[in-house]
Design an enzyme around this catalytic site. Structure first.
Site, PDB file in Angstrom:
ATOM      1  N   ASN A  48      56.285  38.131  68.797  1.00 19.76           N
ATOM      2  CA  ASN A  48      57.651  37.634  68.675  1.00 19.76           C
ATOM      3  C   ASN A  48      58.586  38.271  69.696  1.00 19.76           C
ATOM      4  O   ASN A  48      59.590  37.676  70.085  1.00 19.76           O
ATOM      5  CB  ASN A  48      58.181  37.881  67.260  1.00 19.76           C
ATOM      6  CG  ASN A  48      57.490  37.010  66.234  1.00 19.76           C
ATOM      7  OD1 ASN A  48      56.919  35.971  66.563  1.00 19.76           O
ATOM      8  ND2 ASN A  48      57.517  37.425  64.981  1.00 19.76           N
ATOM      9  N   ASP A 101      56.244  31.637  76.398  1.00 22.87           N
ATOM     10  CA  ASP A 101      56.040  30.796  75.220  1.00 22.87           C
ATOM     11  C   ASP A 101      54.563  30.449  75.041  1.00 22.87           C
ATOM     12  O   ASP A 101      54.089  30.255  73.921  1.00 22.87           O
ATOM     13  CB  ASP A 101      56.872  29.513  75.363  1.00 22.87           C
ATOM     14  CG  ASP A 101      56.790  28.625  74.136  1.00 22.87           C
ATOM     15  OD1 ASP A 101      57.038  29.126  73.022  1.00 22.87           O
ATOM     16  OD2 ASP A 101      56.470  27.432  74.278  1.00 22.87           O
ATOM     17  N   ASP A 104      52.511  33.960  73.834  1.00 20.38           N
ATOM     18  CA  ASP A 104      52.807  34.670  72.584  1.00 20.38           C
ATOM     19  C   ASP A 104      51.712  34.441  71.548  1.00 20.38           C
ATOM     20  O   ASP A 104      51.339  35.347  70.801  1.00 20.38           O
ATOM     21  CB  ASP A 104      54.184  34.294  72.035  1.00 20.38           C
ATOM     22  CG  ASP A 104      54.362  32.789  71.830  1.00 20.38           C
ATOM     23  OD1 ASP A 104      53.401  32.034  72.046  1.00 20.38           O
ATOM     24  OD2 ASP A 104      55.481  32.370  71.468  1.00 20.38           O
ATOM     25  N   ARG A 109      46.807  36.625  68.765  1.00 26.56           N
ATOM     26  CA  ARG A 109      45.375  36.710  68.462  1.00 26.56           C
ATOM     27  C   ARG A 109      44.784  38.036  68.952  1.00 26.56           C
ATOM     28  O   ARG A 109      43.877  38.583  68.325  1.00 26.56           O
ATOM     29  CB  ARG A 109      44.646  35.518  69.085  1.00 26.56           C
ATOM     30  CG  ARG A 109      44.951  34.185  68.396  1.00 26.56           C
ATOM     31  CD  ARG A 109      44.145  33.055  68.952  1.00 26.56           C
ATOM     32  NE  ARG A 109      44.601  32.634  70.262  1.00 26.56           N
ATOM     33  CZ  ARG A 109      45.592  31.774  70.471  1.00 26.56           C
ATOM     34  NH1 ARG A 109      46.243  31.254  69.439  1.00 26.56           N
ATOM     35  NH2 ARG A 109      45.948  31.427  71.696  1.00 26.56           N
ATOM     36  N   ASP A 122      58.306  31.006  67.004  1.00 32.47           N
ATOM     37  CA  ASP A 122      58.049  30.286  68.262  1.00 32.47           C
ATOM     38  C   ASP A 122      58.774  28.945  68.281  1.00 32.47           C
ATOM     39  O   ASP A 122      59.475  28.620  69.247  1.00 32.47           O
ATOM     40  CB  ASP A 122      56.545  30.090  68.425  1.00 32.47           C
ATOM     41  CG  ASP A 122      56.192  29.371  69.712  1.00 32.47           C
ATOM     42  OD1 ASP A 122      56.200  28.120  69.704  1.00 32.47           O
ATOM     43  OD2 ASP A 122      55.930  30.032  70.730  1.00 32.47           O
ATOM     44  N   HIS A 123      58.628  28.163  67.218  1.00 31.15           N
ATOM     45  CA  HIS A 123      59.249  26.849  67.171  1.00 31.15           C
ATOM     46  C   HIS A 123      60.770  26.966  67.098  1.00 31.15           C
ATOM     47  O   HIS A 123      61.496  26.110  67.628  1.00 31.15           O
ATOM     48  CB  HIS A 123      58.727  26.050  65.977  1.00 31.15           C
ATOM     49  CG  HIS A 123      57.369  25.460  66.206  1.00 31.15           C
ATOM     50  ND1 HIS A 123      56.339  26.165  66.765  1.00 31.15           N
ATOM     51  CD2 HIS A 123      56.866  24.221  65.949  1.00 31.15           C
ATOM     52  CE1 HIS A 123      55.271  25.402  66.849  1.00 31.15           C
ATOM     53  NE2 HIS A 123      55.563  24.212  66.353  1.00 31.15           N
ATOM     54  N   ASP A 126      61.946  27.540  70.571  1.00 32.66           N
ATOM     55  CA  ASP A 126      61.782  26.289  71.316  1.00 32.66           C
ATOM     56  C   ASP A 126      62.900  25.301  70.986  1.00 32.66           C
ATOM     57  O   ASP A 126      63.402  24.591  71.865  1.00 32.66           O
ATOM     58  CB  ASP A 126      60.433  25.653  70.999  1.00 32.66           C
ATOM     59  CG  ASP A 126      59.271  26.422  71.609  1.00 32.66           C
ATOM     60  OD1 ASP A 126      59.515  27.232  72.517  1.00 32.66           O
ATOM     61  OD2 ASP A 126      58.123  26.219  71.164  1.00 32.66           O
TER      62      ASP A 126
END
Length: 417
Positions: A48, A101, A104, A109, A122-123, A126
């Protein structure tokens, strides 16, 4: 009592990310770069943090626009002429945003931090970037305060909404051969680079003329639009294609689940309603020079719209990761409903009650922006608090359990109980 009910929190354990990216550019050009780029980040850097760094770069680009073009935000008419090199910085900033973006999730992972909070964060970033890039790209194209900029806002937000709507119903994020996060951003980067080299006036040239085809018998009968307006038409065609692909994917999923493919279409209406609402507010009859589209209130109006949209799709994504009901109504729209109704009172022979002049309209738009900002900030804060507390994680820190089962900060020489 938290923002999220207990059942929604329990459903977070059912979350699993599923994504499909069919972009050839992403697969063969960008992904090898992203795989290398992510290795430059230490494992103690939270995903993040990378996401927010990308958004911060875009916010800096936006700040430079306001600094070098203050008339865009402070005067009813006229524009400053920012130095052309500024567009190169916008291109570099947007490329960095796209790269950050993209990595991340890879960082998540690598650190074992992949989960619903990461997708929400993330969204959310965006969604905010979407409106900021509309304003920046429209300025680079020389569109400024115009209905073309409004059309660009609607088309761009519609693409994002469709992707979120599709993910809610299919359970996976689908990016086609031509998608906004990949090819769409690369096109905007090209716009910034061209504007940096030739200036925004370049985009005022006629499309067929610059191709030397305007004298051809067949071509001469077609509209000879400027390059910037032609780009908007191209975007509209892309939107139609994305609508078809999204509906097809949802229809296939509903068929497999033996559910009606018509009900999901009803959940497209909230976006249609909000778009028409904002257009109604913008297109109200002129009254005492109160006209947002031609005033300094245009930028805060678009920003307020973008924040309301981010709140709307944020709740959609939250419903997806918590297996909740689709949010068909958002209370934050009430303020815009009030603005649109008040501005259009002259249609029935009544003077606006709030927006009696350009000054009053500008103040009301700024208040709408403030309310929208606070509403979104509250939503983000409460959701992050509930998810981190329930899952025992941190938003901007990589935390793992040690051999004793205690949470430990992944940064060197730092421990937390």
């Amino acid at each position: 009592m938290g923002y999220l009910p207990q059942q929604s929190l329990e459903n977070l354990h059912k979350y699993s990310y599923k994504g499909v990216d069919k972009s050839l550019v992403s697969r063969y050009v960008l992904n090898p770069f992203w795989n290398w780029f992510v290795t430059l980040w230490p494992l103690w850097v939270a995903p993040n943090t990378i996401t927010f760094t990308g958004l911060s770069i875009v916010l800096f680009n936006f700040a430079t626009m306001l600094y070098y073009d203050p008339l865009y935000l402070t005067e009813k008419e006229g524009f400053s002429n920012p130095p052309q090199w500024i567009y190169y910085t916008w291109a570099a900033g947007l490329f960095l945003y796209q790269s950050l973006d993209a990595i991340d999730g890879k960082q998540a992972r690598r650190t074992g931090m992949a989960g619903p909070l990461g997708e929400m964060f993330d969204h959310g970033c965006d969604a905010l970037n979407t409106t900021l890039e509309v304003i920046l790209a429209s300025r680079a194209l020389g569109l400024g305060r115009s209905w073309w900029t409004v059309a660009s806002q609607i088309a761009t937000l519609a693409n994002f909404y469709l992707t979120t709507w599709e993910e809610y119903h299919t359970g996976q994020l689908f990016l086609g051969h031509f998608s906004g996060p990949v090819e769409g951003i690369l096109l905007i980067i090209i716009i910034f680079l061209v504007s940096g080299y030739a200036g925004p006036a370049f985009w005022d040239q006629k499309f067929w003329t610059i191709l030397h085809l305007d004298q051809m018998p067949i071509i001469s009968k077609l509209p000879n639009l400027p390059l910037n307006e032609s780009f908007m038409v191209f975007g509209a065609l892309g939107l139609i294609l994305n609508i078809s692909n999204s509906y097809y994917n949802v229809r296939v999923t509903m068929h497999k689940q033996r559910k009606s493919h018509l009900k999901p279409l009803l959940y497209l209406l909230p976006f249609v309603f909000t778009a028409l609402l904002q257009v109604a507010w913008l297109s109200h009859p002129k009254y005492n020079n109160s006209w947002i589209l031609e005033s300094a209130a245009f930028v805060p109006f678009l920003c307020a719209w973008g924040l309301q949209f981010a709140h709307q799709v944020g709740r959609m994504i939250l419903a997806h990761v918590t297996k909740g009901d689709f949010p068909a109504w958002d209370w934050v729209w009430i303020w815009s409903v009030l603005g649109a109704v008040d501005a259009n009172l002259p249609l029935i022979g009544i003077a606006p009650i709030i927006q009696r002049s350009n000054k009053h309209t500008t103040v009301f738009v700024w208040i709408t922006f403030a309310v929208s900002f606070l509403a979104y900030a509250r939503f983000v804060t409460l959701v992050i608090r509930d998810i981190t507390n329930f899952l025992g994680i941190a938003c901007f820190t990589v935390r793992k359990k040690d051999a004793k089962g205690e949470w430990q900060d992944a940064r060197p020489n730092v421990k937390r109980a």
